[in-house]
Structure formats: structure tokens, C-alpha cells
Design an enzyme around this catalytic site. Sequence first.
Site, mmCIF file in Angstrom:
data_model
loop_
_atom_site.group_PDB
_atom_site.id
_atom_site.type_symbol
_atom_site.label_atom_id
_atom_site.label_comp_id
_atom_site.label_asym_id
_atom_site.label_seq_id
_atom_site.Cartn_x
_atom_site.Cartn_y
_atom_site.Cartn_z
ATOM 1 C CB THR A 178 -0.895 0.024 1.253
ATOM 2 O OG1 THR A 178 -1.652 -1.179 1.299
ATOM 3 C CG2 THR A 178 -1.842 1.220 1.227
ATOM 4 C CE LYS A 227 -4.866 -1.279 1.906
ATOM 5 N NZ LYS A 227 -5.095 -2.523 2.584
ATOM 6 C CE LYS A 235 2.254 1.350 4.962
ATOM 7 N NZ LYS A 235 1.588 1.143 3.683
HETATM 8 P P1 NAP Z 1 5.881 -6.411 7.267
HETATM 9 O O1 NAP Z 1 5.553 -7.699 7.918
HETATM 10 O O2 NAP Z 1 6.488 -5.323 8.081
HETATM 11 O O3 NAP Z 1 6.856 -6.765 6.042
HETATM 12 C C1 NAP Z 1 7.446 -5.754 5.285
HETATM 13 C C2 NAP Z 1 8.343 -6.380 4.257
HETATM 14 O O4 NAP Z 1 8.927 -5.330 3.498
HETATM 15 C C3 NAP Z 1 9.516 -7.152 4.870
HETATM 16 O O5 NAP Z 1 9.811 -8.239 4.015
HETATM 17 C C4 NAP Z 1 10.629 -6.110 4.848
HETATM 18 O O6 NAP Z 1 11.931 -6.660 4.837
HETATM 19 C C5 NAP Z 1 10.340 -5.434 3.524
HETATM 20 N N1 NAP Z 1 10.918 -4.094 3.420
HETATM 21 C C6 NAP Z 1 10.523 -2.975 4.070
HETATM 22 N N2 NAP Z 1 11.284 -1.931 3.686
HETATM 23 C C7 NAP Z 1 12.164 -2.397 2.785
HETATM 24 C C8 NAP Z 1 13.198 -1.804 2.024
HETATM 25 N N3 NAP Z 1 13.487 -0.488 2.112
HETATM 26 N N4 NAP Z 1 13.901 -2.591 1.185
HETATM 27 C C9 NAP Z 1 13.620 -3.902 1.079
HETATM 28 N N5 NAP Z 1 12.663 -4.533 1.762
HETATM 29 C C10 NAP Z 1 11.931 -3.787 2.605
HETATM 30 O O7 NAP Z 1 4.615 -5.746 6.559
HETATM 31 P P2 NAP Z 1 3.308 -6.455 5.976
HETATM 32 O O8 NAP Z 1 2.275 -6.479 7.039
HETATM 33 O O9 NAP Z 1 3.681 -7.712 5.261
HETATM 34 O O10 NAP Z 1 2.830 -5.331 4.939
HETATM 35 C C11 NAP Z 1 3.403 -5.209 3.656
HETATM 36 C C12 NAP Z 1 2.563 -4.236 2.835
HETATM 37 O O11 NAP Z 1 1.218 -4.745 2.729
HETATM 38 C C13 NAP Z 1 2.450 -2.832 3.456
HETATM 39 O O12 NAP Z 1 2.451 -1.861 2.450
HETATM 40 C C14 NAP Z 1 1.096 -2.887 4.171
HETATM 41 O O13 NAP Z 1 0.532 -1.605 4.323
HETATM 42 C C15 NAP Z 1 0.304 -3.776 3.236
HETATM 43 N N6 NAP Z 1 -0.824 -4.502 3.875
HETATM 44 C C16 NAP Z 1 -0.666 -5.104 5.096
HETATM 45 C C17 NAP Z 1 -1.751 -5.762 5.674
HETATM 46 C C18 NAP Z 1 -1.635 -6.446 7.028
HETATM 47 O O14 NAP Z 1 -2.687 -6.830 7.591
HETATM 48 N N7 NAP Z 1 -0.439 -6.667 7.585
HETATM 49 C C19 NAP Z 1 -2.986 -5.811 4.997
HETATM 50 C C20 NAP Z 1 -3.100 -5.217 3.757
HETATM 51 C C21 NAP Z 1 -2.015 -4.554 3.201
HETATM 52 P P3 NAP Z 1 12.637 -7.137 6.232
HETATM 53 O O15 NAP Z 1 12.150 -8.532 6.448
HETATM 54 O O16 NAP Z 1 14.078 -7.021 5.966
HETATM 55 O O17 NAP Z 1 12.174 -6.170 7.288
#
Ligand code: NAP
Length: 302
Positions: A95, A170, A238
Site C-alpha cells: 500500500t 485501497k 502510514k
Molecule cells: P511487514 O511484515 O512489516 O513486512 C514488510 C516487508 O517489506 C519485509 O519483508 C521487509 O523486509 C520489507 N521491506 C521494508 N522496507 C524495505 C526496504 N526499504 N527494502 C527492502 N525490503 C523492505 O509488513 P506487511 O504487514 O507484510 O505489509 C506489507 C505491505 O502490505 C504494506 O504496504 C502494508 O501496508 C500492506 N498490507 C498489510 C496488511 C496487514 O494486515 N499486515 C494488509 C493489507 C495490506 P525485512 O524482512 O528485511 O524487514
Amino acid sequence: MRIGFIGLGIMGKPMCLNLLKAGFSVTVWNRTKSKTNDLVKNGASLAISPRQVAEKSEIIITIVKDSADVEEVILGRDGVFEGGKAGDIVIDMSTISPFITQRIAAKLLEKGIEMLDAPVSGGDSGAIAGTLSIMVGGKAETLARCLSVFNVLGKTITHVGSIGMGQSVKLCNQILVSVTNMAVCEAVTFCQASGIDPQIMIQATQNGAAGSWQLINLGPKMVRRDFYPGFMIDLQQKDLRLATESAQALNLKLPALSLVKELFANCVENGEGKEGSQALIKALERINGSSTLSSKKFSLTF
Ligand code: NAP
């Protein structure tokens, strides 16, 4: 079809596992390498950079965190752009900002690489079950080429318009969930102050016009004081920041969005950023002086 997958966090890891289970050949990369172990055990190939992911794939999926992170893995050094070839498709499922999405897509197009923005809703449970709602922006024919991939990841796949519009829809989703969450917080607080068990109120109202996912799922957690995250306040903030930036660019005033963003900011100030979005009720308690927590007071500036 060779798939590349970048970003194996809470969402990315189960999504990638589902693609492997469905028989796709997948090459993975994650900034923290240890998070690739389970995927490799399940048959994924490991790449040393986003660039190598792109070199080995025709469809490259990214699901990282914020706009700058997507820019970094796609356009940064050793990024997807460097390894991509004409005809490849990049699907960003994070997102992020609709405007930055359009900028990344324009750059990719210089090399003949198509892009879709395909943010998701449905949380980690939807990612595990493969039942996400996916809002897709980009060309219809590009989406058609990726449909077999989307069908593994989600249940509701909607083509909402051109590139960037998936992100805009979204952000509508995020306005809907957060403002509804605020209404649930107010109803639970009002109910408790009236001397009524809020569980009874939830039971009485959930099947009528006031019923919502937030009332049914977050309401009981507020009552139980269960603030364990399904969706963390930090991530919610965010998304509300992104929605506010987009509203400003569109010259729109959205008062409920502004208010709920302020309330969530108070939660972050009080160290609750890693708690679930139902912890929003604590900000309301601080306004009303009913919180038992030692806390920074909230004063409305809106
Ligand atoms: P998360 O568990 O914090 O995972 C984030 C991922 O992004 C990790 O693999 C992290 O790597 C990687 N990352 C972050 N910054 C980076 C960078 N500068 N370079 C390379 N890799 C990077 O987050 P998530 O919950 O999976 O969410 C991911 C996305 O989906 C977000 O945009 C979020 O808003 C969206 N989303 C989340 C949900 C939810 O319920 N969680 C629902 C819908 C949408 P590391 O492992 O090295 O930290």
C-alpha cells in the site's frame, strides 16, 4: 510462468507460499535473508538482489512497506529495473502513494516493462487463506496476463482503472475501515458509560444497519482489552498519511479522516503503535479521562 517475489513479511510470506503450492516456479528475495528459509524449503529459488529476481522472472511481485521502499527495490541500485526485460510485468501489492506508483510505472515503461498496482485487503488471515481482495490499477490486457497468479492470492479481483487507481481505491478502503473503527470505539465507550454490557450492544446491533466488520471483529477485542495486532496502528497511520496526502493533492477536506488520524497519532505518542487498530479506543478514553494508563493527554486540534 516464472514469478519473482520481493518482500516476505507478514503478508508476503504466506502469499508466496500459496504460489509455490499452486505449482508456480518462484524466485525470492528479502532484505532480511533469514525470512527466505521456509520458502526455499518449499521449493523457491533464492536470488541475491531484486535485480537477480527480475533477471530470472517474467512477473515480479513486490510487497514491502511504504512508497520509498518500493522505489528502492524497483528503481534503486541492483533493483528490479536493472534486471528487467521488455515484456516483463511488475506487480506492486504494497500500500503506497498512487502518485509515486505512476512515477515508478513511467520509469519501468522506458524499458518496455509493464506495471500493475494491486494493493490488497483481508489481512494476514486473507493472505494465508488466499482470499484477499485485490484492487488492480493498470492495463486490462496486462491484468489478463496475470490472472492465474491473482486467482491464487485472492478471491475478489477488481480492475478499478489505470495505473495508480488500485492504490486510490485501497486508500478509500482505509478511510472506510478507520472511520468505522472510530464509530465502534465511540459506541463501546458510550455503552459502558451508560452502564450497559457492550457485548450485549454488539449482539443487538450487529445484524442491523449498524453492522460492520469492525463492530463484529474489533468491538469484542476492545471490550476484552485485547490489543494484540491484526493490523498494527503504525501501518494504519502510514495509510492514513497516504490518504491525507492524496486528499490534499485533490484539494479535498475530509474531516472524519483528519480526526481519526489525530486520534491514532495520540496512540502512537503513547507507545501504542505496535498494538492493533482496536487500541484506538484508548485515545478516546484519554479524552474522557477514563484511561487507567499513565498517558499523554489528548486535546483536539481539529
Ligand atoms: P511487514 O511484515 O512489516 O513486512 C514488510 C516487508 O517489506 C519485509 O519483508 C521487509 O523486509 C520489507 N521491506 C521494508 N522496507 C524495505 C526496504 N526499504 N527494502 C527492502 N525490503 C523492505 O509488513 P506487511 O504487514 O507484510 O505489509 C506489507 C505491505 O502490505 C504494506 O504496504 C502494508 O501496508 C500492506 N498490507 C498489510 C496488511 C496487514 O494486515 N499486515 C494488509 C493489507 C495490506 P525485512 O524482512 O528485511 O524487514
